[in-house]
Design a protein around this motif. Structure first.
Motif, PDB file in Angstrom:
ATOM      1  N   GLY A 222       0.848  -1.190   0.000  1.00  0.00           N
ATOM      2  CA  GLY A 222       0.000   0.000   0.000  1.00  0.00           C
ATOM      3  C   GLY A 222       0.882   1.237   0.000  1.00  0.00           C
ATOM      4  O   GLY A 222       2.061   1.172   0.379  1.00  0.00           O
ATOM      5  N   SER A 223       0.322   2.374  -0.451  1.00  0.00           N
ATOM      6  CA  SER A 223       1.158   3.577  -0.410  1.00  0.00           C
ATOM      7  C   SER A 223       1.367   4.032   1.029  1.00  0.00           C
ATOM      8  O   SER A 223       2.301   4.775   1.318  1.00  0.00           O
ATOM      9  N   ASP A 224       0.529   3.563   1.952  1.00  0.00           N
ATOM     10  CA  ASP A 224       0.782   3.856   3.370  1.00  0.00           C
ATOM     11  C   ASP A 224       2.166   3.355   3.778  1.00  0.00           C
ATOM     12  O   ASP A 224       2.928   4.054   4.458  1.00  0.00           O
TER      13      ASP A 224
ATOM     14  N   TYR B 183      -4.615  14.330   4.232  1.00  0.00           N
ATOM     15  CA  TYR B 183      -4.684  12.924   4.619  1.00  0.00           C
ATOM     16  C   TYR B 183      -4.270  12.794   6.085  1.00  0.00           C
ATOM     17  O   TYR B 183      -3.186  13.232   6.470  1.00  0.00           O
TER      18      TYR B 183
ATOM     19  N   PRO C  60      -0.816  15.877  -0.948  1.00  0.00           N
ATOM     20  CA  PRO C  60      -1.510  15.035  -1.921  1.00  0.00           C
ATOM     21  C   PRO C  60      -2.066  15.889  -3.070  1.00  0.00           C
ATOM     22  O   PRO C  60      -2.499  17.013  -2.850  1.00  0.00           O
TER      23      PRO C  60
ATOM     24  N   ALA D  47      -6.786  15.432  -0.222  1.00  0.00           N
ATOM     25  CA  ALA D  47      -7.849  14.689   0.455  1.00  0.00           C
ATOM     26  C   ALA D  47      -8.055  15.336   1.816  1.00  0.00           C
ATOM     27  O   ALA D  47      -7.073  15.740   2.428  1.00  0.00           O
TER      28      ALA D  47
ATOM     29  N   ASP E 228       1.696  12.996  -3.154  1.00  0.00           N
ATOM     30  CA  ASP E 228       0.908  11.770  -2.958  1.00  0.00           C
ATOM     31  C   ASP E 228      -0.235  11.773  -3.979  1.00  0.00           C
ATOM     32  O   ASP E 228      -1.215  12.490  -3.818  1.00  0.00           O
TER      33      ASP E 228
ATOM     34  N   ALA F  24      -2.546   9.564  -4.833  1.00  0.00           N
ATOM     35  CA  ALA F  24      -3.481   8.451  -4.623  1.00  0.00           C
ATOM     36  C   ALA F  24      -4.700   8.525  -5.556  1.00  0.00           C
ATOM     37  O   ALA F  24      -5.225   7.508  -5.980  1.00  0.00           O
ATOM     38  N   TYR F  25      -5.147   9.770  -5.874  1.00  0.00           N
ATOM     39  CA  TYR F  25      -6.388   9.933  -6.657  1.00  0.00           C
ATOM     40  C   TYR F  25      -6.161  10.571  -8.016  1.00  0.00           C
ATOM     41  O   TYR F  25      -7.110  10.968  -8.677  1.00  0.00           O
TER      42      TYR F  25
ATOM     43  N   THR G   1      -0.921   4.542  -5.790  1.00  0.00           N
ATOM     44  CA  THR G   1      -1.492   3.337  -5.184  1.00  0.00           C
ATOM     45  C   THR G   1      -2.382   2.588  -6.172  1.00  0.00           C
ATOM     46  O   THR G   1      -2.947   3.200  -7.071  1.00  0.00           O
TER      47      THR G   1
ATOM     48  N   SER H 133      -4.899   1.037  -4.897  1.00  0.00           N
ATOM     49  CA  SER H 133      -6.095   0.857  -4.068  1.00  0.00           C
ATOM     50  C   SER H 133      -7.337   1.536  -4.614  1.00  0.00           C
ATOM     51  O   SER H 133      -8.445   1.044  -4.434  1.00  0.00           O
ATOM     52  N   LYS H 134      -7.183   2.679  -5.249  1.00  0.00           N
ATOM     53  CA  LYS H 134      -8.361   3.429  -5.656  1.00  0.00           C
ATOM     54  C   LYS H 134      -8.653   3.221  -7.149  1.00  0.00           C
ATOM     55  O   LYS H 134      -9.605   2.546  -7.496  1.00  0.00           O
TER      56      LYS H 134
ATOM     57  N   ARG I 205      -3.197  -4.398  -1.301  1.00  0.00           N
ATOM     58  CA  ARG I 205      -2.180  -3.558  -0.691  1.00  0.00           C
ATOM     59  C   ARG I 205      -0.953  -3.381  -1.586  1.00  0.00           C
ATOM     60  O   ARG I 205       0.107  -3.972  -1.354  1.00  0.00           O
ATOM     61  N   ILE I 206      -1.078  -2.599  -2.635  1.00  0.00           N
ATOM     62  CA  ILE I 206       0.060  -2.280  -3.499  1.00  0.00           C
ATOM     63  C   ILE I 206       0.170  -0.769  -3.662  1.00  0.00           C
ATOM     64  O   ILE I 206      -0.782  -0.111  -4.081  1.00  0.00           O
TER      65      ILE I 206
HETATM   66  C1  LIG Z   1      -5.991   5.961   0.292  1.00  0.00           C
HETATM   67  C2  LIG Z   1      -4.838   6.903   0.438  1.00  0.00           C
HETATM   68  C3  LIG Z   1      -3.525   6.456   0.634  1.00  0.00           C
HETATM   69  C4  LIG Z   1      -3.179   5.042   0.983  1.00  0.00           C
HETATM   70  O1  LIG Z   1      -3.573   4.104   0.154  1.00  0.00           O
HETATM   71  P1  LIG Z   1      -3.046   2.615   0.257  1.00  0.00           P
HETATM   72  O2  LIG Z   1      -4.288   1.806   0.241  1.00  0.00           O
HETATM   73  O3  LIG Z   1      -2.235   2.426   1.493  1.00  0.00           O
HETATM   74  O4  LIG Z   1      -2.230   2.471  -0.974  1.00  0.00           O
HETATM   75  C5  LIG Z   1      -2.502   7.380   0.664  1.00  0.00           C
HETATM   76  N1  LIG Z   1      -2.730   8.692   0.518  1.00  0.00           N
HETATM   77  C6  LIG Z   1      -3.968   9.170   0.352  1.00  0.00           C
HETATM   78  C7  LIG Z   1      -4.165  10.632   0.220  1.00  0.00           C
HETATM   79  C8  LIG Z   1      -5.053   8.287   0.332  1.00  0.00           C
HETATM   80  O5  LIG Z   1      -6.284   8.772   0.227  1.00  0.00           O
END
Ligand SMILES: *Cc1c(COP(=O)(O)O)cnc(C)c1O
Length: 348
Positions: free
Chosen positions: A82-84, A108, A148, A152, A178, A180-181, A204, A206-207, A215-216
Motif C-alpha cells: 500500500g502507499s501507506d 490525509y 496530496p 484529500a 501523494d 493516490a487519486y 497506489t 487501491s483506488k 495492498r500495493i
Molecule cells: C488511500 C490513500 C492512501 C493510501 O492508500 P493505500 O491503500 O495504502 O495504498 C494514501 N494517501 C492518500 C491521500 C489516500 O487517500
C-alpha cells in the motif's frame, strides 16, 4: 517500570468496514468496480507450490511492469504494501532533520500520525478559506514537504506548475506528492521527475485500480532516492510483498482499456452526483478524485452522517476543526448513488 518506555501514539482511524450485503459503503474511497479480468485469471491459475519459497525481495517483475507503464527504469520504482507503507518508508528514510516537515492542515490524516510515530517535527500550513493550498506557505525552510494531489478529503487538484514552483523553492528538501487519486482527473507530477532529483511521486493500486485488498503502492523517484529507500526497507523487513500480490499487481496494470473505461464511469457518476447534491442546496467542492467533499444544507454534517448510517449508508465524517460540518462521500455505482440521493432528499 517498562510502561515508562512504551511509545505512545494515537493511531490513525480508518473508515469503518461494516459487514452485511445491504450496506452501501461510501466511506473509504474504494473503487465500486472489480479489478480487470486478468487479475481473477491470475489468482485462479496461481501455483501454490510457489508459496514454499520466499518472494523476490526486489519485487522485480512488478517494479519492471510499473516502470515500463510510466516509461521509466526499474531503478526509479519502489514498491510497498500500500502507499501507506511507501510513505512510512519515506518518512523513515528522508525525514531525519531537526527542521519541521510541512503539510496542509486539512489533508490525509495519516501524515501527522507518521510524524508522531517516527518522531519527526512537523508544521501544518492552513488551507485558505476556499480550502485551497497556498503555495508560498511552502517557501520556508523545512525538513521535507508532503502534499496530496488532488488533496484529500477536499478532492481539489492543482496544476503541475503549482508543484514545480514549490519544488523550485525547495531544492534542499525531499518533496513528496501523494497521487493516490490523480487518475480521476488531476495532472501528474511524474513529468517533473527528470528535472528534480528531490521529488518523490507516490501512487497506489487501491483506488483507481480497484485493488485496495491487495495492498500495493509505489514511489517513483531518482535512482538515488530509490536506492536510499531500499536500504532502509531491507534493514527493516525484506519480504513485505507476497508472491500472490506481486503476480496480481503485474496483471492489474495490463488492461489499459478496462482501466480507462472504469475511470470514465466513476467520473461520470461523480458528475451526476455533484449535480444532484447541488440541486439539494449542498455546497460541493470541485473534485478531481473518486469522492465528493460536501457541506450539507438544512442539516448538520454529523446529523446527516448518523441518519444515513441508520439506513445502512456509510459516508465519512471528520470530527475535526474547520471540517466538522462537511462530509466526504466516495463515488459508488450509479444505483448506489441514486439510493444515496433519495435517502438524503428524504432526510432533509
Ligand atoms: C488511500 C490513500 C492512501 C493510501 O492508500 P493505500 O491503500 O495504502 O495504498 C494514501 N494517501 C492518500 C491521500 C489516500 O487517500
Amino acid at each position: 517500570m517498562w510502561r515508562e518506555y512504551v511509545r505512545e501514539v494515537t493511531p490513525y482511524t480508518p473508515g469503518e468496514q461494516p459487514g452485511g450485503a445491504d450496506v452501501i459503503k461510501l466511506n473509504t474511497n474504494e473503487n465500486p468496480y472489480p479489478p480487470c479480468s486478468g487479475v481473477a485469471r491470475a489468482l485462479k491459475e496461481f501455483d501454490c507450490e510457489a508459496l514454499r519459497r520466499y518472494p523476490d525481495p526486489a519485487v522485480s517483475k512488478l517494479r519492471g511492469a510499473i516502470a515500463s507503464y510510466h516509461n521509466l527504469d526499474m531503478g526509479n520504482v519502489f514498491v510497498g504494501v500500500g502507499s501507506d507503507d511507501v510513505i512510512a518508508m519515506c518518512y523513515m528514510t528522508f525525514f531525519n532533520s531537526d527542521k519541521p516537515i510541512l503539510f496542509p492542515d486539512i489533508t490525509y490524516s495519516f501524515y501527522d500520525v507518521w510524524a508522531d510515530e517516527f518522531k519527526v517535527p512537523f508544521t501544518v500550513k492552513a488551507l485558505n478559506d476556499d480550502f485551497r493550498i497556498n503555495k508560498s506557505d511552502y517557501y520556508v525552510e523545512n525538513g521535507g514537504v508532503i502534499i496530496p494531489n488532488p488533496n484529500a478529503p477536499t478532492g481539489i487538484a492543482e496544476p503541475v506548475e503549482f508543484f514545480e514552483d514549490i519544488l523550485n523553492h525547495n531544492r534542499d528538501s525531499i518533496v513528496i506528492i501523494d497521487e493516490a487519486y490523480v487518475d480521476f482527473g488531476a495532472s501528474s507530477c511524474i513529468e517533473l521527475l527528470s528535472k528534480y532529483d528531490n521529488l518523490i511521486v507516490v501512487r497506489t493500486f487501491s483506488k483507481s485500480r480497484s485493488m485496495a485488498g491487495s495492498r500495493i503502492g509505489y514511489a517513483l523517484a531518482s535512482e538515488e532516492i530509490i536506492t536510499a529507500l531500499h536500504n532502509v526497507k531491507y534493514s527493516y523487513n525484506s519480504y513485505t510483498m507476497d508472491s500472490v500480490t506481486i503476480k496480481l499487481g503485474v496483471e492489474a496494470i495490463k488492461d489499459e482499456k478496462y482501466f480507462r473505461d472504469n475511470l470514465d464511469k466513476v467520473i461520470c457518476t461523480r458528475n451526476w452526483t455533484r449535480d444532484r447534491l447541488n440541486e439539494l442546496g449542498f455546497q460541493v467542492f470541485d473534485s478531481s478524485a473518486n469522492f465528493l467533499f460536501v457541506k450539507p444544507s438544512g442539516i448538520s454534517a454529523k446529523a446527516l452522517f448518523e441518519k444515513l448510517k441508520e439506513r445502512n449508508i456509510y459516508v465519512r465524517y471528520f470530527n475535526k476543526p474547520r471540517i466538522d460540518n462537511y462530509l466526504r462521500i466516495s463515488i459508488g455505482t450509479d444505483s448506489e448513488m441514486q439510493a444515496l440521493i433519495e435517502a438524503i432528499a428524504e432526510i432533509i
